[in-house]
Design a protein around this motif. Sequence first.
Motif, short mmCIF file in Angstrom:
data_model
loop_
_atom_site.label_atom_id
_atom_site.label_comp_id
_atom_site.label_asym_id
_atom_site.label_seq_id
_atom_site.Cartn_x
_atom_site.Cartn_y
_atom_site.Cartn_z
N GLU A 23 0.82 -1.23 0.00
CA GLU A 23 0.00 0.00 0.00
C GLU A 23 0.84 1.27 0.00
OE1 GLU A 23 -0.10 -2.40 2.25
OE2 GLU A 23 0.00 -1.63 4.30
N THR A 24 2.16 1.13 0.15
CA THR A 24 3.04 2.30 0.17
C THR A 24 3.09 2.97 -1.20
OG1 THR A 24 4.41 1.25 1.85
CG2 THR A 24 5.41 3.06 0.63
N GLN A 25 2.99 4.30 -1.22
CA GLN A 25 2.99 5.04 -2.48
C GLN A 25 4.37 5.58 -2.84
OE1 GLN A 25 0.13 5.24 -4.42
NE2 GLN A 25 -0.66 3.84 -2.88
N VAL A 26 5.12 6.01 -1.83
CA VAL A 26 6.43 6.61 -2.06
C VAL A 26 7.48 5.84 -1.26
CG1 VAL A 26 7.81 8.71 -1.87
CG2 VAL A 26 5.37 8.86 -2.41
N CYS A 27 8.59 5.51 -1.91
CA CYS A 27 9.66 4.78 -1.23
C CYS A 27 10.25 5.63 -0.11
CB CYS A 27 10.75 4.43 -2.25
SG CYS A 27 12.18 3.67 -1.48
N PRO A 28 10.30 5.09 1.12
CA PRO A 28 10.83 5.85 2.25
C PRO A 28 12.34 6.01 2.20
CG PRO A 28 10.23 3.62 2.93
CD PRO A 28 9.80 3.77 1.50
N VAL A 29 13.00 5.23 1.35
CA VAL A 29 14.47 5.29 1.28
C VAL A 29 14.93 6.29 0.23
CG1 VAL A 29 16.56 3.96 0.81
CG2 VAL A 29 14.69 2.92 2.10
N CYS A 30 14.37 6.23 -0.98
CA CYS A 30 14.88 7.07 -2.06
C CYS A 30 13.83 8.02 -2.64
CB CYS A 30 15.49 6.20 -3.17
SG CYS A 30 14.26 5.33 -4.13
N GLY A 31 12.58 7.89 -2.22
CA GLY A 31 11.55 8.80 -2.70
C GLY A 31 10.95 8.42 -4.04
N SER A 32 11.35 7.29 -4.60
CA SER A 32 10.82 6.85 -5.88
C SER A 32 9.37 6.40 -5.75
CB SER A 32 11.67 5.70 -6.42
OG SER A 32 11.05 5.12 -7.55
N THR A 33 8.64 6.49 -6.83
CA THR A 33 7.25 6.02 -6.82
C THR A 33 7.08 4.80 -7.73
OG1 THR A 33 6.72 7.64 -8.52
CG2 THR A 33 6.26 8.27 -6.25
N GLU A 34 8.20 4.26 -8.19
CA GLU A 34 8.13 3.09 -9.07
C GLU A 34 8.49 1.83 -8.31
OE1 GLU A 34 9.44 3.68 -13.32
OE2 GLU A 34 10.39 5.36 -12.32
N PHE A 35 7.55 0.89 -8.32
CA PHE A 35 7.75 -0.35 -7.59
C PHE A 35 7.46 -1.54 -8.49
CE2 PHE A 35 6.54 2.92 -4.56
CZ PHE A 35 7.50 2.76 -3.55
N SER A 36 7.97 -2.70 -8.08
CA SER A 36 7.69 -3.92 -8.80
C SER A 36 7.31 -5.02 -7.82
CB SER A 36 8.91 -4.37 -9.61
OG SER A 36 8.65 -5.63 -10.20
N THR A 37 6.30 -5.79 -8.18
CA THR A 37 5.95 -6.93 -7.34
C THR A 37 6.73 -8.16 -7.77
OG1 THR A 37 4.06 -7.33 -8.78
CG2 THR A 37 3.63 -6.12 -6.75
N GLU A 38 7.52 -8.00 -8.86
CA GLU A 38 8.36 -9.10 -9.34
C GLU A 38 9.74 -8.97 -8.72
OE1 GLU A 38 7.39 -11.59 -11.42
OE2 GLU A 38 5.38 -10.76 -11.33
N TRP A 39 9.91 -9.60 -7.57
CA TRP A 39 11.21 -9.53 -6.91
C TRP A 39 11.48 -10.85 -6.22
CZ3 TRP A 39 11.01 -10.43 -1.71
CH2 TRP A 39 9.78 -10.25 -1.09
N SER A 40 12.75 -11.09 -5.89
CA SER A 40 13.07 -12.33 -5.20
C SER A 40 14.26 -12.12 -4.26
CB SER A 40 13.39 -13.44 -6.20
OG SER A 40 14.50 -13.08 -6.98
N GLY A 41 14.25 -12.87 -3.19
CA GLY A 41 15.33 -12.80 -2.21
C GLY A 41 15.20 -11.60 -1.29
N ILE A 42 15.39 -11.83 -0.01
CA ILE A 42 15.29 -10.73 0.94
C ILE A 42 16.63 -10.57 1.66
CG2 ILE A 42 14.20 -9.89 3.06
CD1 ILE A 42 11.68 -11.34 2.29
N ILE A 43 17.12 -9.35 1.74
CA ILE A 43 18.28 -9.07 2.56
C ILE A 43 17.88 -8.01 3.58
CG2 ILE A 43 19.11 -7.59 0.67
CD1 ILE A 43 21.79 -7.55 1.93
N ILE A 44 18.19 -8.30 4.84
CA ILE A 44 17.87 -7.34 5.90
C ILE A 44 19.16 -6.68 6.34
CG2 ILE A 44 16.99 -7.06 8.25
CD1 ILE A 44 15.07 -9.42 7.58
N VAL A 45 19.24 -5.38 6.15
CA VAL A 45 20.43 -4.63 6.50
C VAL A 45 20.18 -3.91 7.83
CG1 VAL A 45 21.96 -2.74 5.82
CG2 VAL A 45 21.07 -4.33 4.09
N VAL A 46 20.99 -4.26 8.82
CA VAL A 46 20.84 -3.63 10.14
C VAL A 46 21.79 -2.45 10.27
CG1 VAL A 46 20.98 -4.02 12.63
CG2 VAL A 46 20.16 -5.84 11.13
N ASP A 47 23.04 -2.68 9.85
CA ASP A 47 24.04 -1.62 9.94
C ASP A 47 24.77 -1.51 8.60
OD1 ASP A 47 26.07 0.11 10.51
OD2 ASP A 47 26.55 -0.79 12.44
N PRO A 48 24.31 -0.63 7.72
CA PRO A 48 24.85 -0.53 6.35
C PRO A 48 26.36 -0.26 6.33
CG PRO A 48 22.88 0.82 6.59
CD PRO A 48 23.24 0.35 7.96
#
Length: 71
Positions: A23-48
């Motif tokens: 339901e998110t409209q704007v990316c909280p990280v980069c501000g982009s409004t383009e998203f894809s539901t076609e993705w795979s693999g999850i990486i969780i970054v705690v301390d970049p």
Amino acid sequence: MSRRESTKAFKACIKCRALVPVETQVCPVCGSTEFSTEWSGIIIVVDPEKSEVAKFLNIKVAGRYALKVGT
Ligand SMILES: [Zn+2]
């Protein structure tokens, strides 16, 4: 609870690969409004700054990201 159902609730930002709720409209990280539901693999970054994977993927903000976006 299947894996498919738990990941379907997210979409990935095409620009920075951040995973956000569908339901998110704007990316909280980069501000982009383009998203894809076609993705795979999850990486969780705690301390970049300390994560080699985050450096490799050019991730600068802690959060949840998709390893691959698009088909
Ligand atoms: Zn983004």
